[in-house]
Motif scaffolding. Structure first.
Motif, PDB file in Angstrom:
ATOM      1  N   ALA A   1     -15.890  14.938  -0.330  1.00  0.00           N
ATOM      2  CA  ALA A   1     -15.407  13.901   0.577  1.00  0.00           C
ATOM      3  C   ALA A   1     -14.075  13.309   0.118  1.00  0.00           C
ATOM      4  O   ALA A   1     -13.257  12.904   0.947  1.00  0.00           O
ATOM      5  N   LEU A   2     -13.852  13.247  -1.191  1.00  0.00           N
ATOM      6  CA  LEU A   2     -12.637  12.618  -1.714  1.00  0.00           C
ATOM      7  C   LEU A   2     -11.437  13.556  -1.719  1.00  0.00           C
ATOM      8  O   LEU A   2     -10.297  13.086  -1.830  1.00  0.00           O
ATOM      9  N   ARG A   3     -11.682  14.852  -1.608  1.00  0.00           N
ATOM     10  CA  ARG A   3     -10.585  15.823  -1.717  1.00  0.00           C
ATOM     11  C   ARG A   3      -9.502  15.538  -0.686  1.00  0.00           C
ATOM     12  O   ARG A   3      -9.758  15.433   0.510  1.00  0.00           O
ATOM     13  N   GLY A   4      -8.265  15.368  -1.166  1.00  0.00           N
ATOM     14  CA  GLY A   4      -7.128  15.112  -0.287  1.00  0.00           C
ATOM     15  C   GLY A   4      -6.986  13.669   0.149  1.00  0.00           C
ATOM     16  O   GLY A   4      -6.056  13.328   0.885  1.00  0.00           O
ATOM     17  N   SER A   5      -7.871  12.794  -0.307  1.00  0.00           N
ATOM     18  CA  SER A   5      -7.833  11.397   0.133  1.00  0.00           C
ATOM     19  C   SER A   5      -6.996  10.504  -0.768  1.00  0.00           C
ATOM     20  O   SER A   5      -6.642   9.390  -0.401  1.00  0.00           O
ATOM     21  N   GLY A   6      -6.686  10.967  -1.988  1.00  0.00           N
ATOM     22  CA  GLY A   6      -5.996  10.124  -2.952  1.00  0.00           C
ATOM     23  C   GLY A   6      -6.944   9.351  -3.848  1.00  0.00           C
ATOM     24  O   GLY A   6      -6.511   8.706  -4.800  1.00  0.00           O
ATOM     25  N   PHE A   7      -8.242   9.418  -3.565  1.00  0.00           N
ATOM     26  CA  PHE A   7      -9.236   8.738  -4.393  1.00  0.00           C
ATOM     27  C   PHE A   7      -9.781   9.700  -5.451  1.00  0.00           C
ATOM     28  O   PHE A   7      -9.802  10.911  -5.254  1.00  0.00           O
ATOM     29  N   GLU A   8     -10.232   9.132  -6.566  1.00  0.00           N
ATOM     30  CA  GLU A   8     -10.831   9.917  -7.644  1.00  0.00           C
ATOM     31  C   GLU A   8     -12.206   9.346  -7.972  1.00  0.00           C
ATOM     32  O   GLU A   8     -12.523   8.196  -7.636  1.00  0.00           O
TER      33      GLU A   8
ATOM     34  N   ARG B   1       0.827  -1.209   0.000  1.00  0.00           N
ATOM     35  CA  ARG B   1       0.000   0.000   0.000  1.00  0.00           C
ATOM     36  C   ARG B   1       0.862   1.261   0.000  1.00  0.00           C
ATOM     37  O   ARG B   1       0.527   2.256  -0.639  1.00  0.00           O
ATOM     38  N   VAL B   2       1.977   1.211   0.718  1.00  0.00           N
ATOM     39  CA  VAL B   2       2.895   2.354   0.701  1.00  0.00           C
ATOM     40  C   VAL B   2       3.429   2.561  -0.709  1.00  0.00           C
ATOM     41  O   VAL B   2       3.496   3.681  -1.216  1.00  0.00           O
ATOM     42  N   LEU B   3       3.809   1.461  -1.380  1.00  0.00           N
ATOM     43  CA  LEU B   3       4.312   1.559  -2.753  1.00  0.00           C
ATOM     44  C   LEU B   3       3.264   2.126  -3.695  1.00  0.00           C
ATOM     45  O   LEU B   3       3.580   2.848  -4.645  1.00  0.00           O
ATOM     46  N   ASN B   4       2.010   1.799  -3.441  1.00  0.00           N
ATOM     47  CA  ASN B   4       0.917   2.264  -4.299  1.00  0.00           C
ATOM     48  C   ASN B   4       0.373   3.618  -3.873  1.00  0.00           C
ATOM     49  O   ASN B   4      -0.631   4.083  -4.417  1.00  0.00           O
ATOM     50  N   GLU B   5       1.026   4.234  -2.859  1.00  0.00           N
ATOM     51  CA  GLU B   5       0.584   5.535  -2.352  1.00  0.00           C
ATOM     52  C   GLU B   5      -0.865   5.504  -1.889  1.00  0.00           C
ATOM     53  O   GLU B   5      -1.640   6.437  -2.109  1.00  0.00           O
ATOM     54  N   SER B   6      -1.221   4.400  -1.244  1.00  0.00           N
ATOM     55  CA  SER B   6      -2.585   4.250  -0.751  1.00  0.00           C
ATOM     56  C   SER B   6      -2.861   5.221   0.389  1.00  0.00           C
ATOM     57  O   SER B   6      -2.038   5.377   1.289  1.00  0.00           O
ATOM     58  N   PRO B   7      -4.040   5.858   0.379  1.00  0.00           N
ATOM     59  CA  PRO B   7      -4.407   6.744   1.491  1.00  0.00           C
ATOM     60  C   PRO B   7      -4.821   5.984   2.739  1.00  0.00           C
ATOM     61  O   PRO B   7      -5.130   6.592   3.759  1.00  0.00           O
ATOM     62  N   LEU B   8      -4.828   4.648   2.678  1.00  0.00           N
ATOM     63  CA  LEU B   8      -5.283   3.845   3.804  1.00  0.00           C
ATOM     64  C   LEU B   8      -4.169   3.549   4.806  1.00  0.00           C
ATOM     65  O   LEU B   8      -4.409   2.857   5.795  1.00  0.00           O
ATOM     66  N   VAL B   9      -2.940   4.044   4.552  1.00  0.00           N
ATOM     67  CA  VAL B   9      -1.817   3.821   5.459  1.00  0.00           C
ATOM     68  C   VAL B   9      -1.651   5.032   6.369  1.00  0.00           C
ATOM     69  O   VAL B   9      -1.678   6.167   5.905  1.00  0.00           O
ATOM     70  N   ARG B  10      -1.457   4.784   7.652  1.00  0.00           N
ATOM     71  CA  ARG B  10      -1.250   5.883   8.584  1.00  0.00           C
ATOM     72  C   ARG B  10       0.032   6.631   8.246  1.00  0.00           C
ATOM     73  O   ARG B  10       1.028   6.015   7.857  1.00  0.00           O
ATOM     74  N   PRO B  11       0.055   7.952   8.417  1.00  0.00           N
ATOM     75  CA  PRO B  11       1.229   8.744   8.044  1.00  0.00           C
ATOM     76  C   PRO B  11       2.514   8.287   8.721  1.00  0.00           C
ATOM     77  O   PRO B  11       3.570   8.227   8.088  1.00  0.00           O
TER      78      PRO B  11
ATOM     79  N   SER C   1      -8.015  -0.232  -7.549  1.00  0.00           N
ATOM     80  CA  SER C   1      -7.566   1.128  -7.815  1.00  0.00           C
ATOM     81  C   SER C   1      -8.124   2.055  -6.742  1.00  0.00           C
ATOM     82  O   SER C   1      -8.920   1.657  -5.897  1.00  0.00           O
ATOM     83  N   PHE C   2      -7.723   3.298  -6.785  1.00  0.00           N
ATOM     84  CA  PHE C   2      -8.253   4.293  -5.865  1.00  0.00           C
ATOM     85  C   PHE C   2      -9.319   5.105  -6.593  1.00  0.00           C
ATOM     86  O   PHE C   2      -9.250   6.329  -6.699  1.00  0.00           O
ATOM     87  N   LEU C   3     -10.318   4.370  -7.113  1.00  0.00           N
ATOM     88  CA  LEU C   3     -11.402   4.977  -7.865  1.00  0.00           C
ATOM     89  C   LEU C   3     -12.738   4.645  -7.201  1.00  0.00           C
ATOM     90  O   LEU C   3     -12.998   3.497  -6.837  1.00  0.00           O
ATOM     91  N   ILE C   4     -13.573   5.657  -7.060  1.00  0.00           N
ATOM     92  CA  ILE C   4     -14.941   5.493  -6.575  1.00  0.00           C
ATOM     93  C   ILE C   4     -15.877   5.688  -7.762  1.00  0.00           C
ATOM     94  O   ILE C   4     -15.799   6.691  -8.471  1.00  0.00           O
ATOM     95  N   GLY C   5     -16.754   4.730  -7.996  1.00  0.00           N
ATOM     96  CA  GLY C   5     -17.700   4.823  -9.101  1.00  0.00           C
ATOM     97  C   GLY C   5     -19.026   5.421  -8.651  1.00  0.00           C
ATOM     98  O   GLY C   5     -19.495   5.158  -7.542  1.00  0.00           O
ATOM     99  N   LEU C   6     -19.612   6.245  -9.511  1.00  0.00           N
ATOM    100  CA  LEU C   6     -20.953   6.789  -9.280  1.00  0.00           C
ATOM    101  C   LEU C   6     -21.847   6.251 -10.396  1.00  0.00           C
ATOM    102  O   LEU C   6     -21.669   6.599 -11.559  1.00  0.00           O
ATOM    103  N   VAL C   7     -22.784   5.397 -10.043  1.00  0.00           N
ATOM    104  CA  VAL C   7     -23.641   4.724 -11.018  1.00  0.00           C
ATOM    105  C   VAL C   7     -25.054   5.279 -10.903  1.00  0.00           C
ATOM    106  O   VAL C   7     -25.637   5.282  -9.819  1.00  0.00           O
TER     107      VAL C   7
END
Length: 365
Positions: free
Chosen positions: A111-118, A47-57, A86-92
């Protein structure tokens, strides 16, 4: 002759900052070595390698510092080893009201701003036979982290089951509970319909008409049902001839009003189940030489920007659509939110309420 004493020199200790010899090919460090040295799981390193926002700083900083210290160069195959999404949220959505979707997207992006998700959007046609297969492919091809389902697709139990089968997280926005609390954002449309009815009857209106949305939309059933039931409790029976099924579009509002305003006696008030249809009522009334609110009181639903742009300004039910999107996205991101928590058990909901402006007044005596 003196015999020479031979001693084995001590093995020098590696410098504190020297690279650690790993267990991989050619002595290179592996992702497993980094995880062991950092005291974390391989999934966390990935997750660190993938720059995941789910890892504590603090964990991220520790792992990155260790990688730099030992000169670790990640194998491209290691990226995504433990994090296969991926770090993608879908809106259907399958919703004809453009402004509703725009406002919802703004809320999700808040809600996604600054989270790393798009955010990625997927409009669909829920009347199509294979639309569920299309959404399933969308989720799998994009490797979506999760999906936000908007009415009317949020009301489709078969779609929810299909997403569960492929392990895709989802949150459903709907007017009534359709799933476990931790997967629902409720809008309480029936209560809002009740408030519209109470207001019109309190002004003295007794000959009242209703333009609903499509019957296959649960929101339409709840809004119209709450309106009809509230009038009945106040002693006003809504005649079936004064109920028109619209399509949540401006054009259906025009058609509905033209149909209803030819009845005798003519209704003195119309509740349209969204603002676009209410705007259509304005147009039909103008064509027929009727004034709003002098000859006809009108209430809409959503409190979209259109409501305050109409003249006179539209009395309407305010549904905080932007907040809906914000809440739904925040729920998806709360991966470690325990479902036994009080918030999860209570669920998330928004409360629509009546905003009184200038489009209603008591009927002529």
């Amino acid at each position: 002759m003196k015999k020479e004493n031979k001693t084995t020199p001590p093995t020098p200790k590696p410098a504190r900052d020297a690279p650690v010899v790993g267990s991989g090919a050619n002595g290179k460090n592996t992702i497993g070595d980094i995880a062991r040295l950092a005291g974390v799981s391989k999934k966390t390193v990935s997750r660190v390698l993938n720059e995941s926002p789910l890892v504590r700083p603090d964990t991220r900083e520790k792992v990155l510092a260790l990688m730099q210290n030992v000169g670790y160069v990640p194998d491209p195959q290691a990226r995504g080893l433990a994090f296969r999404r991926s770090f993608l949220i879908g809106l259907v959505f399958d919703n004809p009201t453009a402004q509703y979707i725009v406002n919802l997207q703004y809320g999700v992006l808040d809600a996604l701003r600054g989270s790393g998700f798009e955010l990625v959007v997927h409009p669909c046609d829920s009347k199509s036979e294979n639309y569920i297969d299309g959404i399933r492919r969308f989720a799998q091809l994009q490797k979506l982290y999760g999906v936000i389902l908007v009415p009317r697709v949020s009301e489709d139990q078969a779609l929810a089951e299909a997403l569960r089968e492929i392990g895709c997280r989802y949150v459903r926005i709907a007017s009534v509970p359709l799933d476990e609390h931790a997967s629902m954002v409720l809008t309480h449309d029936r209560h809002a319909g009740t408030e519209a009815a109470d207001y019109l009857e309190s002004l003295g209106h007794r000959r009242i008409a209703l333009i609903t949305g499509p019957k296959r939309y649960r929101s339409s059933i709840e809004r119209g049902g709450g309106f009809i039931d509230a009038l009945a409790r106040r002693g006003v029976e809504l005649s079936p001839e004064l109920v028109y099924e619209g399509g949540y579009t401006f054009e259906s509002g025009v058609a509905g009003a033209e149909h209803l305003l030819t009845k005798h006696p003519r209704p003195t008030a119309i509740f349209a189940c969204n603002d676009e249809m209410a705007a259509g009522v304005y147009k039909a009334a103008l064509r027929m030489g009727l004034s709003v609110p002098g000859d006809l009181s009108v209430i809409g639903y959503d409190d979209s920007p259109l409501a305050s742009q109409l003249w006179p300004a539209l009395t309407t039910i305010q549904l905080p659509v932007r907040d809906l999107g914000r809440q739904a996205a925040a729920m998806l991101l709360a991966e470690h939110w325990p479902k036994s928590s009080p918030q999860a058990q209570a669920g998330i909901s928004v409360s629509p309420h009546l905003v009184v402006r200038d489009s209603c007044q008591p009927p002529h005596s």
